[in-house]
Motif scaffolding. Structure first.
Motif, PDB file in Angstrom:
ATOM      1  N   ALA A  62       0.553  -1.249   0.402  1.00  0.00           N
ATOM      2  CA  ALA A  62      -0.091  -0.102  -0.282  1.00  0.00           C
ATOM      3  C   ALA A  62       1.077   1.451   0.220  1.00  0.00           C
ATOM      4  O   ALA A  62       0.866   1.842  -0.310  1.00  0.00           O
ATOM      5  CB  ALA A  62      -0.800   0.210   1.290  1.00  0.00           C
ATOM      6  N   VAL A  63       2.031   1.440   0.667  1.00  0.00           N
ATOM      7  CA  VAL A  63       3.378   1.727   0.697  1.00  0.00           C
ATOM      8  C   VAL A  63       3.487   2.529  -0.552  1.00  0.00           C
ATOM      9  O   VAL A  63       3.598   3.428  -1.315  1.00  0.00           O
ATOM     10  CB  VAL A  63       3.640   2.095   2.162  1.00  0.00           C
ATOM     11  CG1 VAL A  63       4.983   3.063   2.163  1.00  0.00           C
ATOM     12  CG2 VAL A  63       3.573   2.244   3.302  1.00  0.00           C
ATOM     13  N   ALA A  64       3.765   2.276  -1.733  1.00  0.00           N
ATOM     14  CA  ALA A  64       4.574   1.392  -2.534  1.00  0.00           C
ATOM     15  C   ALA A  64       3.736   2.372  -3.579  1.00  0.00           C
ATOM     16  O   ALA A  64       3.935   3.204  -4.356  1.00  0.00           O
ATOM     17  CB  ALA A  64       5.369   0.448  -3.069  1.00  0.00           C
ATOM     18  N   ALA A  65       1.941   1.783  -3.587  1.00  0.00           N
ATOM     19  CA  ALA A  65       1.414   2.215  -4.527  1.00  0.00           C
ATOM     20  C   ALA A  65       0.549   3.601  -3.997  1.00  0.00           C
ATOM     21  O   ALA A  65       0.916   4.335  -5.497  1.00  0.00           O
ATOM     22  CB  ALA A  65      -0.341   1.467  -4.172  1.00  0.00           C
ATOM     23  N   ASN A  66       0.892   3.832  -2.791  1.00  0.00           N
ATOM     24  CA  ASN A  66       0.384   5.702  -1.817  1.00  0.00           C
ATOM     25  C   ASN A  66       1.423   6.355  -3.144  1.00  0.00           C
ATOM     26  O   ASN A  66       1.632   7.167  -3.273  1.00  0.00           O
ATOM     27  CB  ASN A  66       1.074   5.617  -1.185  1.00  0.00           C
ATOM     28  CG  ASN A  66      -0.179   6.763  -0.835  1.00  0.00           C
ATOM     29  OD1 ASN A  66       0.443   7.486  -0.112  1.00  0.00           O
ATOM     30  ND2 ASN A  66      -1.549   6.637   0.370  1.00  0.00           N
TER      31      ASN A  66
END
Lengths: 126, 855
Positions: A62-66
């Motif tokens: 999720a962090v990467a996508a964000n």
């Protein structure tokens, strides 16, 4: 000389990575969870981000996508650091927007090279 | 005579004394002669009889005054002609008389002559009169006509002349004559008094009128006609009350139609005779010999036909033109059971079955009246009580000129055919009944519905009055159905039977049907219910299902009925009912089992669901545990291995030799622990079917070289040679690099581990589609008995105190699974004490295989 943001909740791992990188003259900014990581990435615009996948709360995917969704951070390379475990993890990591991944346990002999391989040329050259 | 004269004088005087009265009323002088009961002087000297009473009623209505003039018959007629009397009663119409007298239009009576005889004389038909003596009124018309009739039939009779009808009856009664002839009114009225009875011989019908002298008293005739026309159509009118007084019939018996035909035919016969006489006279002068020859030929021909008729198996008869039978052949008599003499005239009708008689008479009279062919099927009821069906046909017989002279006909005995037809009809109706029953009892599988439709259909198709259906429960017979309701109401109760009790119980015990035409006379019927309810005949039909008697049907009728005759039909019906009932019972049983089974399945499913939930929960817990293990066990190891590495790199400061040695030990132990943890995780995933492999292209040669580099330190440490022979064709394959490396590391590490001296060698070669990797060692080898345990998880050979090798015992099991997941296999060969060879076979392109999961 590069500025590297490490998002990692485990103090020992964070210390290990930080120790190796700083010993080789790089600047490290730590973040203990995803939200802090995103905030600092946007604020400090590091040259590279080391991202633990198994984070509390918002996980590494999720962090990467964000980060990939934000103009300021979209171009910063992200290297996932994860336990070798689940088949399909690599695909998910790449799909989330990471440039590469390093398996735990990290091997101090190869770790630095693995990180530097993903640095933009100007930063690694420095 | 004096009295009469005095009477006449009195009348005359009266008319003189009351002239006004005489002028107002019409004086009618009436001739009276003796012809009881039509007209006569009674024992008090008063005129009486049918014609007198009727005339007095007409006179009363018309206001006439009647004056009676006694006279003898012929004197009366002469007095009438001369005008001495005005009206003469009881005059038969004839053409000759029509010339002398006037008649009114509507006849008062129809009368005919009839032959009467004593019962012992045995005279019923015309033929019986042949050779007999018959008393007849001398000089009467009936004398002439009777003589002609007998001549016409070729019978000879002796006529005994009598002065009056009374005398004629006395002669017949006294035995001086065998029979007497009288008009039927006199005869029927008096015959019993003389011990005589009617025969069927009727002839000479006449119509009786009142007559006047020609051209006089037209008003009288007109008034008589008017009254007759008014009264005759009305039952209970003065006309009929009068008839009732003088005849034994309330309604006047009309002349039988055939009598008129008889008259017609006799007249025709007379004419023909006359013509024949003329012809004969003419021809006699011509050729008498020819005529005689023709007659002889005719007789010959007649004899031939007579012989044929006598021999014919077909009944043959002839009638005259009016349909009166004149001849029957022996076969006819045999079929009808009636002797020929009794068949003549209309006597044959007596042999016809009473049920068919009115129809046949109607058809026959209709055909003969119209002179057309007649066809009828009818029955004869023979004297001994048997019935014969015949097919009768008759065609008109005509003379050369085409005139109807009679009928000639045949009767064929079709009893057998009718019986066959009846049997077929019965068979068909029984089949229909069976079919109906079968359909009805198989329409439903509900026992209740099957029983109810069986009862109602049985009642319908057997025509019985009441039906019961008992079902067996052990030794009990329990009423399951009965009908119809209005009949069942006649029973006080229909109690449960025990097997062996009464007809129904016996039928069940014996397993065979019981029939009785009369339950009152049958000792087997021991219960009173049916008797009290008014039934007489009974059929008890057991319901058989294979060897078992599952119930019984009882059928009853209030009249005596022979059920035995229909036994086959009834038993087939019972079998149908039994089948339906059995099916319904089985269905109910199956339903019960199904319900039980369903309940069991539901219970079991519930249990299984619970177990499954538990298992799933356990599985979820296991997965969660594994994930936690993976993370939580590895995280500290990451630190241990990482920091040890950092220290060994000298990043934290210089190390002395001892520190470096110990840190290396820490790192090796940590690496080993990590490998163990990974093995446990792998085997868990394999067992859970969760292990997935990748199928990416990679350089196998490079991977092999990488693995050799990793294993080399351990081999060098033991002083073993680690060699490799990689064929030149080995290059890129599509598979899971990590897992291929894991397999090779495992095999090579094992080989190093179990080899004390000699070498460990890795060989790699390809063949089309496949790559083979072989790890040879010169170690201890594997005992044959252990070969099969080799790839099982948690099996470490040489367990026990002798154990001196590290490991979980999972390595080979994991490798075998991995090779299989990659579409290949691992096999082992070994010779104890000499070494082992492990061979890995992998497809060059695993992506061509379906993704495989271990299970």
């Amino acid at each position: 000389m590069a500025h590297i943001l490490i998002i990692e909740d485990n103090e020992n791992n964070l210390y290990l990575s930080t120790f190796i990188l700083e010993k080789h003259g790089h600047r490290v900014t730590p973040a203990r969870d995803g939200a802090e990581g995103i905030r600092l990435a946007e604020e400090l615009r590091p040259d590279l981000i080391l991202l633990d996948i198994q984070l509390p709360g918002m996980d590494g995917y999720a962090v990467a996508a964000n980060l990939r969704g934000r103009d300021i951070t979209a171009a910063i390379p992200i290297i996932a650091v994860t336990s070798y475990a689940m088949a399909g993890d690599r695909e998910r990591i790449l799909a989330a927007g990471c440039q590469g991944y390093i398996e735990k346990p990290i091997n101090p002999e190869t770790f630095l090279d693995q990180v530097l391989a993903h640095l933009p040329t100007d930063a690694s050259a420095a | 005579m004096k009295t009469l004269l005095r009477l006449c004088l009195l009348c005359l005087l009266a008319s003189l004394l009351w002239p006004s009265e005489a002028a107002a009323t019409r004086l009618v002088r009436v001739g009276v002669y003796q012809n009881e009961p039509k007209i006569f002087m009674d024992e008090n000297g008063q005129p009486a009889g049918l014609f007198i009473e009727l005339l007095e009623k007409i006179a009363a209505a018309e206001g006439w005054t009647l004056e009676y003039v006694p006279c003898e018959w012929e004197a009366c007629l002469q007095a009438l002609e001369s005008g001495q009397i005005d009206l003469m009663p009881d005059v038969a119409y004839s053409e000759e008389r029509d010339r002398r007298f006037d008649f009114h239009q509507t006849p008062v009576l129809e009368s005919w002559s009839r032959v009467y005889a004593a019962p012992q004389a045995g005279i019923t038909g015309l033929r019986d009169l042949d050779g007999k003596r018959v008393a007849v009124l001398e000089g009467s018309i009936q004398e002439q006509v009777f003589q002609q009739l007998m001549d016409g039939f070729g019978y000879r009779v002796t006529l005994v002349p009598a002065a009056s009808l009374t005398e004629a009856f006395e002669l017949a009664s006294g035995g001086q004559a065998d029979a007497a002839i009288a008009n039927h009114l006199f005869g029927d009225y008096f015959c019993a008094r003389y011990g005589l009875q009617k025969t069927t011989i009727d002839f000479n019908p006449v119509e009786l009128f009142y007559a006047t002298a020609q051209g006089r008293n037209a008003d009288l005739l007109e008034a008589i006609d008017r009254r007759l026309n008014e009264w005759i159509p009305v039952p209970g009118s003065p006309y009929y009350t009068t008839l009732g007084h003088w005849t034994d019939l309330a309604l006047q018996e009309r002349v039988p139609a055939y009598l008129w035909w008889l008259v017609g035919s006799l007249l025709g016969l007379l004419v023909l005779t006359l013509l024949a006489a003329i012809l004969f006279r003419r021809q006699r002068s011509g050729s008498l010999r020819e005529l005689l020859q023709a007659r002889a030929a005719l007789r010959q021909s007649e004899r031939r036909y007579e012989t044929l008729a006598n021999m014919s198996p077909v009944g043959i008869f002839r009638t005259d033109s009016s349909g009166v039978t004149t001849y029957v052949n022996p076969a006819w008599c045999a079929i009808s059971g009636l002797p020929a003499e009794k068949a003549l005239g209309y006597g044959w009708m007596d042999a016809v079955h009473p049920e068919d008689r009115p129809r046949l008479r109607r058809e026959w009279e209709d055909s003969t009246r119209r002179g057309v062919p007649a066809f009828s099927d009818y029955r004869f009821l023979r004297p001994e009580g048997t019935t014969a069906w015949v097919m009768g046909q008759a065609v008109p017989e005509t003379d050369a000129a085409g005139n109807l002279i009679g009928y000639i006909g045949t009767i064929t005995d079709i009893t057998e055919r009718k019986r066959t037809e009846d049997e077929i009809r019965r068979y068909v109706s029984e089949l229909e009944a069976l079919n109906t029953l079968g359909e009805n009892v198989n329409r439903s599988v509900s026992l209740e519905e099957v029983v109810s439709s069986a009862v109602s259909t049985l009642l319908e198709v057997t025509g019985t009055e009441v039906a019961f259906l008992f079902l067996r429960q052990g030794e009990r017979l329990i009423l399951a159905g009965s009908g119809p309701a209005e009949q069942v109401r006649r029973f006080e109760s229909i109690p449960e039977h025990k097997v062996g009790e009464c007809m129904c119980g016996l039928a069940v015990r014996e397993g065979r049907p019981m029939y009785t035409p009369d339950i009152f006379a049958d000792a087997r019927c021991t219960w009173e219910e049916c008797k009290k309810a008014g039934y007489r005949s009974f059929a008890a039909l057991p319901l058989l299902a294979g060897q078992d008697v599952i119930g019984v049907v009882g059928l009853a009728c209030s009249e005596e009925r022979d059920f035995e005759q229909q036994a086959e039909f009834l038993e087939t019906l019972a079998a149908q009912v039994a089948g339906g009932v059995r099916n319904a019972q089985l269905y109910a049983e199956i339903q019960r089992y199904a319900a039980e089974l369903e309940q069991k399945v539901a219970e079991r499913t519930r249990d299984l669901n619970l177990a499954l939930e538990k298992a799933q929960e356990a599985d979820r817990l296991k997965s969660a545990f594994l994930a936690t293990m993976s993370h939580e066990l590895r995280t500290p190891l990451n630190s241990i291995i990482g920091f040890t590495g950092v220290l060994l790199q000298g990043l934290a400061g210089p190390l002395n030799a001892e520190q470096t040695k110990q840190l290396n030990m820490i790192r090796d132990s940590a690496q080993h622990l990590l490998a163990l943890i990974n093995d446990v995780l792998d085997i868990s995933k394999i067992e859970a079917g969760q292990l997935e492999v990748r199928r990416d292209p990679f350089d196998l040669r490079a991977a092999i070289e990488n693995v050799l580099r990793m294993v080399t330190p351990a081999a060098q440490k033991k002083g073993l040679a680690l060699t490799a022979a990689i064929a030149s064709g080995v290059g890129t394959i599509v598979s899971d690099q990590r897992r291929v490396e894991q397999i090779l590391i495992n095999l090579l590490t094992n080989a190093v581990k179990f080899t004390e001296r000699g070498e460990v060698r890795l060989e790699c070669e390809t063949r089309p589609g496949w790559v083979t990797l072989r790890v040879r060692d010169t170690g201890s080898g594997i005992r044959p008995e252990n070969m099969e345990k080799l790839f099982r998880p948690f099996q470490q050979l040489e367990t026990g105190l002798a154990r001196h090798h590290e490991g979980t015992g999972l390595g080979l099991a994991i490798c075998k699974h991995l090779a299989s997941l990659l579409g290949g296999d691992i096999t082992a060969e070994s010779e104890w004490g000499k070494g082992s060879v492990f061979t890995v076979t992998l497809p060059l392109d695993a992506s061509r295989l379906e993704p495989t999961f271990t299970s």
